[in-house]
Design a protein around this motif. Structure first.
Motif, mmCIF file in Angstrom:
data_model
loop_
_atom_site.group_PDB
_atom_site.id
_atom_site.type_symbol
_atom_site.label_atom_id
_atom_site.label_comp_id
_atom_site.label_asym_id
_atom_site.label_seq_id
_atom_site.Cartn_x
_atom_site.Cartn_y
_atom_site.Cartn_z
ATOM 1 N N SER A 37 -94.387 -20.132 -44.631
ATOM 2 C CA SER A 37 -93.659 -19.445 -45.699
ATOM 3 C C SER A 37 -92.722 -18.386 -45.129
ATOM 4 O O SER A 37 -91.573 -18.268 -45.548
ATOM 5 C CB SER A 37 -94.651 -18.803 -46.665
ATOM 6 N N ILE A 41 -96.409 -24.897 -49.122
ATOM 7 C CA ILE A 41 -97.084 -25.351 -50.354
ATOM 8 C C ILE A 41 -98.137 -26.390 -50.018
ATOM 9 O O ILE A 41 -99.259 -26.363 -50.537
ATOM 10 C CB ILE A 41 -96.048 -25.907 -51.352
ATOM 11 N N HIS A 60 -101.167 -24.624 -48.478
ATOM 12 C CA HIS A 60 -101.885 -23.852 -49.498
ATOM 13 C C HIS A 60 -102.658 -24.783 -50.445
ATOM 14 O O HIS A 60 -103.777 -24.460 -50.868
ATOM 15 C CB HIS A 60 -100.910 -22.990 -50.304
ATOM 16 N N GLN A 61 -102.071 -25.930 -50.761
ATOM 17 C CA GLN A 61 -102.769 -26.884 -51.626
ATOM 18 C C GLN A 61 -104.008 -27.445 -50.930
ATOM 19 O O GLN A 61 -105.051 -27.664 -51.567
ATOM 20 C CB GLN A 61 -101.818 -28.025 -52.020
ATOM 21 N N SER A 111 -105.758 -18.460 -53.032
ATOM 22 C CA SER A 111 -104.775 -19.540 -52.888
ATOM 23 C C SER A 111 -103.825 -19.587 -54.080
ATOM 24 O O SER A 111 -102.613 -19.790 -53.922
ATOM 25 C CB SER A 111 -105.493 -20.884 -52.729
ATOM 26 N N ASN A 141 -101.300 -16.878 -53.687
ATOM 27 C CA ASN A 141 -100.300 -17.172 -52.658
ATOM 28 C C ASN A 141 -99.288 -18.204 -53.133
ATOM 29 O O ASN A 141 -98.093 -18.102 -52.841
ATOM 30 C CB ASN A 141 -100.998 -17.663 -51.392
ATOM 31 N N LEU A 142 -99.742 -19.213 -53.871
ATOM 32 C CA LEU A 142 -98.817 -20.196 -54.436
ATOM 33 C C LEU A 142 -97.883 -19.520 -55.440
ATOM 34 O O LEU A 142 -96.692 -19.832 -55.507
ATOM 35 C CB LEU A 142 -99.601 -21.331 -55.102
ATOM 36 N N TYR A 162 -93.660 -19.516 -55.297
ATOM 37 C CA TYR A 162 -92.790 -19.937 -56.397
ATOM 38 C C TYR A 162 -91.922 -18.772 -56.887
ATOM 39 O O TYR A 162 -90.779 -18.987 -57.303
ATOM 40 C CB TYR A 162 -93.612 -20.522 -57.547
ATOM 41 N N TYR A 182 -99.497 -19.320 -61.895
ATOM 42 C CA TYR A 182 -100.479 -19.231 -60.815
ATOM 43 C C TYR A 182 -101.109 -17.836 -60.764
ATOM 44 O O TYR A 182 -102.319 -17.694 -60.539
ATOM 45 C CB TYR A 182 -99.821 -19.564 -59.476
#
Length: 715
Positions: free
Chosen positions: A151, A160, A163-164, A182, A185-186, A190, A202
């Motif tokens: 990132s 992404i 993180h997923q 998580s 962070n997502l 975004y 999120y």
């Protein structure tokens, strides 16, 4: 204006340790803060490897000065390496786990120095060690740290993905603390990508989980992130309320660093609202705390804001003193952005004092720092573009999944058919309800034998009519939800196009314009169509046409876009085009292959391609999909070879036919082409905002005359 935030709550690499102490499995991600002085005194007397390993990792976790902990980590690495050769299986596992933690810490150290290539090597070594141990908690934290690095380098897609992966593992083991982290962070990613709605989604999910587990510090941090979104959206009241909630929690738990952070952000809200005295009070309180913490970046920002306020008040001497302090702190810590901002402010102050020599000196320093920041951002942008290209080259689907995808497509077709049947039944019900309303109204008019009784009957029938009208409106809203469920999913767009936007503005509750997409093997089909009429009739036609498109591609296995339109036209003529009715649709259907070859068919429609700043227009057959004088002529399938980075724009006639402007005339297609070309150099999410703004400004107070649909994609 730069915001002070704790937005990116990555477990912090050096806060991601998992290790054994005898038979206990402990996680440093959740380790309680300890007295480091006591640990330092205890360490020389501890000889047992596992106990010493634990103390060393606790020191790494809790020592505030990051220049002090690397020796502890190096010794931990040596002890862990020695344990991996032990005859005892449990001690070997402790050693391997310790190696994974120490490698992860080393990665953090290089990451913090800006040596990202070396950092990623250590992170991946740590991840490999943890995968070998099936340490899902450690794996999740490694994925989280790798995502954070990507990132910071601008590789959003990989960030992404990682993180997923972390989120998936944390959900498997029920790690609610990690799940919330998580999600946070997502949300941050975004937000940085200019998608505040998805970021807010999120963040709110993260807060909900943190409330369940009682993570007050985490709640305060994520509330702070939400407040920053409100601040960027110029929603000062919402930002202030959210920042104050965060401050209240941080004050209650004694989180000193967070209190300073919240005070700083509340000061920014006051500053934006031109409340200089209140802003100054907040910044001074934040400064006092940050000086106690020796947090130099935070000190530099507070001093800079305080200097700005003094300058606004005309107190140039106080402004000069604070700005000089800000520059000194930023210079001692090597904070490029803070040096640039402080130098720019000092230039303004010296200029206001007619001190040309110092003003020139500060301006030159500002320009040097600004160019340095620009060069760094340019490098990150170059890396980001390179990573995007590599990401697009990965195989999206393996052959082993072909059978599964076909089964999913079949189930989706059955689902759509079921929904369509339900919609038809709903529309029939609405028609019957309309007849009932008319019948009751007619009876009400006839029942006027006695004036007093007539008045009562009118009132009674009015109540019935209101209730029935509400039922019809509720039914139409339900039809809207069904129609939107049948439109192409956002996940499908995200997984097959680099960037995209969908600008969709129905004239009524439901729309005659629609966009439909489906997968067939590695090919993606996308249709952008305008059905006869709008409102409920248009929506009814859109549902039929989506059903016929799905039938052609997924059930009849028709591949060529022109043949698909032939099939849809045949089904329309057979089912609804009786007694000369010319119900149907205009639109474009494309099939995009993995090698970027495009085949398409257009019915009274066209689309645009922008390549290297030049615009080209592609059109098709001058006949609709439906009954017409040329209904026996087949639709033509055209082919086109695209290039990476090409921009495609598809649209119905809603914008072009909209009346507005100073003379109340139509917008027209030529103006739409010029508008598309003018915004094509912007990110697609920004293009959607610009199109929306241009449409709203043109329409003004006039009513919207038709459904509007514009889709832009980058291949």
């Amino acid at each position: 204006m730069t915001y002070s935030s704790s937005a990116y709550a990555w477990a912090g690499a050096k806060r991601s340790f998992c290790f054994f102490l005898f038979f206990a499995s402990l996680s440093f991600a959740h380790a309680q803060k300890v007295n480091t002085d006591s640990l330092k005194k205890l360490l020389p007397s501890v000889q047992n490897d596992t106990a010493r390993l634990r103390i060393l990792f606790l020191l790494v976790e809790n020592v505030y000065d990051e220049s002090e902990w690397p020796p502890y980590n190096e010794e931990a690495y040596r002890i862990a390496l020695r344990l991996t050769s032990n005859a005892d299986t449990s001690l070997r596992r402790i050693g391997k786990k310790g190696l994974g933690d120490a490698l992860n810490n080393t990665g953090y150290l290089y990451d913090h120095k800006g040596e990202t290539k070396v950092a990623i090597e250590y992170y991946l070594k740590s991840l490999s060690m943890r995968i070998g141990l099936n340490d899902k908690r450690g794996m999740a934290e490694s994925y989280n740290n790798i995502a954070s690095l990507y990132s910071s380098e601008g590789n959003v897609f990989k960030a992404i993905d990682y993180h997923q992966e972390a989120l998936k593992l944390r959900e498997e083991i029920g790690d609610k603390h990690g799940i919330a982290e998580s999600l946070n962070n997502l949300g941050y990613i975004y937000k940085e990508q200019g998608d505040p709605l998805k970021a807010m989604e999120y963040y709110r999910r993260s807060v909900k989980i943190k409330e369940q587990i009682g993570d007050k510090r985490g709640i305060a941090n994520t509330l702070n992130n939400i407040g920053l979104i409100y601040l960027e959206q110029h929603k000062s009241d919402s930002a202030m309320l959210t920042f104050r909630k965060s401050l209240a929690i941080r004050t209650a738990i004694g989180h000193t660093w967070g209190i300073a952070n919240s005070l700083n952000n509340i000061g920014l809200v006051w500053l934006r609202n031109e409340q200089a005295d209140s802003a100054l009070e907040c910044f001074q309180k934040s400064l006092q705390i940050r000086e106690g913490l020796q947090y130099k970046e935070g000190i530099a920002w507070c001093l800079k804001y305080i200097a700005e306020i003094y300058l606004r008040k005309g107190n140039t001497d106080e402004a000069l003193a604070s700005a000089k302090k800000a520059l000194d702190v930023a210079t001692s810590a090597g904070l490029t952005e803070n040096i640039s901002n402080s130098a720019e402010l000092l230039y303004k102050i010296y200029k206001s004092k007619n001190d040309a020599v110092n003003a020139l000196q500060m301006h030159e320093l500002y320009v040097r720092m600004r160019d340095s920041i620009y060069n760094r951002e340019t490098r990150k942008a170059t890396i980001r573009n390179q990573f995007k290209y590599e990401y697009d080259q990965k195989e999206a689907v393996l052959k082993a999944n072909e059978q599964r995808k076909e089964e999913l497509a079949k189930k989706e077709a059955e689902k759509q058919k079921l929904i369509l049947d339900a919609v038809i039944a709903g529309l029939v019900l609405m028609a019957l309800l309309s007849l009932v309303i008319y019948y009751n109204y007619r009876n009400k008019k006839r029942a006027n034998d006695i004036i007093s009784e007539q008045k009562k009957e009118v009132e009674r029938q009015k109540e019935i009519a209101d209730e029935k009208n509400k039922e019809i409106t509720d039914s139409i809203h339900y039809a809207q939800r069904i129609q939107r469920a049948l439109l192409a999913s956002e996940d499908l767009f995200h997984s097959h196009f680099k960037e995209h936007f969908i600008f969709y503005r129905p004239k009524d509750i439901v729309s005659g314009d629609f966009y439909w997409a489906t997968l067939r093997g590695d090919d993606i089909y996308l249709a952008i169509c305008d059905c006869t009429g709008h409102g409920v009739p248009g929506a009814f036609m859109s549902l039929l046409n989506m059903s016929f498109l799905n039938e052609a591609v997924n059930e009849k296995n028709i591949a060529a876009p022109g043949k698909v339109f032939d099939h849809v036209r045949q089904r329309l003529v057979e089912n609804i085009s009786h007694e000369g009715a010319q119900d149907g649709m205009d639109g474009t259907l494309i099939k995009l292959k993995r090698d970027l070859s495009l085949s398409y068919s257009s019915a009274l429609s066209h689309f645009l391609l922008v390549r290297n700043g030049e615009l080209r227009e592609f059109s098709g057959d001058k006949m609709p999909v439906g009954r017409s004088p040329r209904e026996n002529a087949p639709f033509t399938t055209h082919t086109l070879q695209l290039q990476p980075g090409d921009l495609l724009y598809f649209f119905t006639d809603g914008i072009a036919d909209q009346f507005g402007g100073p003379k109340g005339k139509k917008f027209r297609e030529r103006a739409l082409r010029d508008l598309v070309l003018s915004v094509s150099g912007k990110p697609l999410t920004e293009q959607s905002v610009l199109l929306d703004r241009a449409f709203a400004e043109w329409k003004g107070e006039l009513a919207q005359v038709d459904d509007v649909l514009v889709i832009g994609i980058r291949v």
